[in-house]
Design an enzyme around this catalytic site. Sequence first.
Site, short mmCIF file in Angstrom:
data_model
loop_
_atom_site.label_atom_id
_atom_site.label_comp_id
_atom_site.label_asym_id
_atom_site.label_seq_id
_atom_site.Cartn_x
_atom_site.Cartn_y
_atom_site.Cartn_z
N LEU A 194 -9.53 -3.98 2.48
CA LEU A 194 -9.32 -4.62 3.78
C LEU A 194 -7.88 -4.51 4.24
CD1 LEU A 194 -11.26 -8.01 3.34
CD2 LEU A 194 -12.15 -5.82 4.14
N ASN A 203 -15.16 -0.85 14.48
CA ASN A 203 -15.81 -0.42 15.72
C ASN A 203 -14.83 0.32 16.62
OD1 ASN A 203 -14.97 -2.48 18.17
ND2 ASN A 203 -14.89 -3.51 16.20
N HIS A 204 -13.53 0.14 16.41
CA HIS A 204 -12.55 0.80 17.27
C HIS A 204 -12.44 2.30 17.00
CE1 HIS A 204 -11.37 -2.86 19.25
NE2 HIS A 204 -11.27 -3.46 18.08
N LYS A 236 -8.71 4.49 11.59
CA LYS A 236 -9.99 4.18 10.98
C LYS A 236 -10.88 5.42 10.93
CE LYS A 236 -9.09 -0.04 10.02
NZ LYS A 236 -8.95 -0.47 8.61
N TYR A 275 -4.84 2.56 16.23
CA TYR A 275 -5.54 1.84 15.17
C TYR A 275 -6.91 2.47 14.93
CZ TYR A 275 -8.30 -1.91 13.05
OH TYR A 275 -9.15 -2.64 12.25
N LEU A 277 0.81 -1.22 0.00
CA LEU A 277 0.00 0.00 0.00
C LEU A 277 0.84 1.26 0.00
CD1 LEU A 277 -2.64 -1.08 2.67
CD2 LEU A 277 -3.05 -0.84 0.21
N ARG A 292 -18.99 -9.82 24.56
CA ARG A 292 -18.84 -8.61 23.75
C ARG A 292 -19.22 -8.87 22.30
NH1 ARG A 292 -14.30 -6.70 20.80
NH2 ARG A 292 -14.50 -4.49 20.31
#
Length: 275
Positions: free
Chosen positions: A69, A110-111, A138, A134, A50, A172
């Site tokens: 991803l 979700n983080h 996002k 992280y 990347l 969770r």
Amino acid sequence: MKTIVLTGASGGVAGMIRPLLRTNYKLRLSDRGAAPADLGPNEEWHQADLTDAGAMAALVDGADGVIHLGGQSVEADWETVARPNIDGLYNILTACHEKGVNRFIFASSNHAMGFYPRRRRVGIDQAVRPDGLYGVSKAFGEAICSLFADKHGMRCMSIRIGNVGTAPLDIRRLSIWLHPEDLVQLIEIGLEHPEIHHAIVYGASHNERTWWDNTSAHSLGYEPKHNAEDHRDHALAEQAKIPAEPVGDLFQGGTFTGDGFDGDLDRTLNARPIR
């Protein structure tokens, strides 16, 4: 068949969704490491990093869309996170813009919202509250997808993925579980829906214990087929094997919130936006 680039193709999530995607799309698979051992029909392999802008331009040339991803998938130091997740994401989005690739699916997480308490229900209109570097990457990814949609006319979807697997493995994950088939449904909505601009959706199956308002996904036609409660007994049995975490058990981000935490727990837990 449309040609769709799938980055992070050697990873675990890609391995779960590739067999479902390649029935409808020609997949151009990419990762910086070795090719998957199970390449199938309608799949071709391109090794690429990347952080190499030229490699990204070659990778997306002639494609109809990208499922992104790739990148650093867990918490790490800033350089380890930033090079693939920020510089690399910018490279592939820029390549898509320059090569006329109009559809981009971003694997958010979700983080990006991990420091919301588990007692709070959140949608896409609440401010981001990342639970680590992280998660910060996002949140950045969602922002730059918004930019490329607004400024360059791309059609992007950011999926705040919970936890992908064939079954939830603890308490969770009863709230955040995402079956691979439901993830593919969201991806195909992002690739095909005519009214996408920049959509932020939660990547979750039908989870009765969910913390997330996923109206944005349902408004686009998302109808998850899998129910976390079907696996409740197994998840609860697995939870009994896990030691309690004084920080992680309070927040949606779990162990990511407790990693390095030395803040004011009560203030973080009860924080409200100032209006």
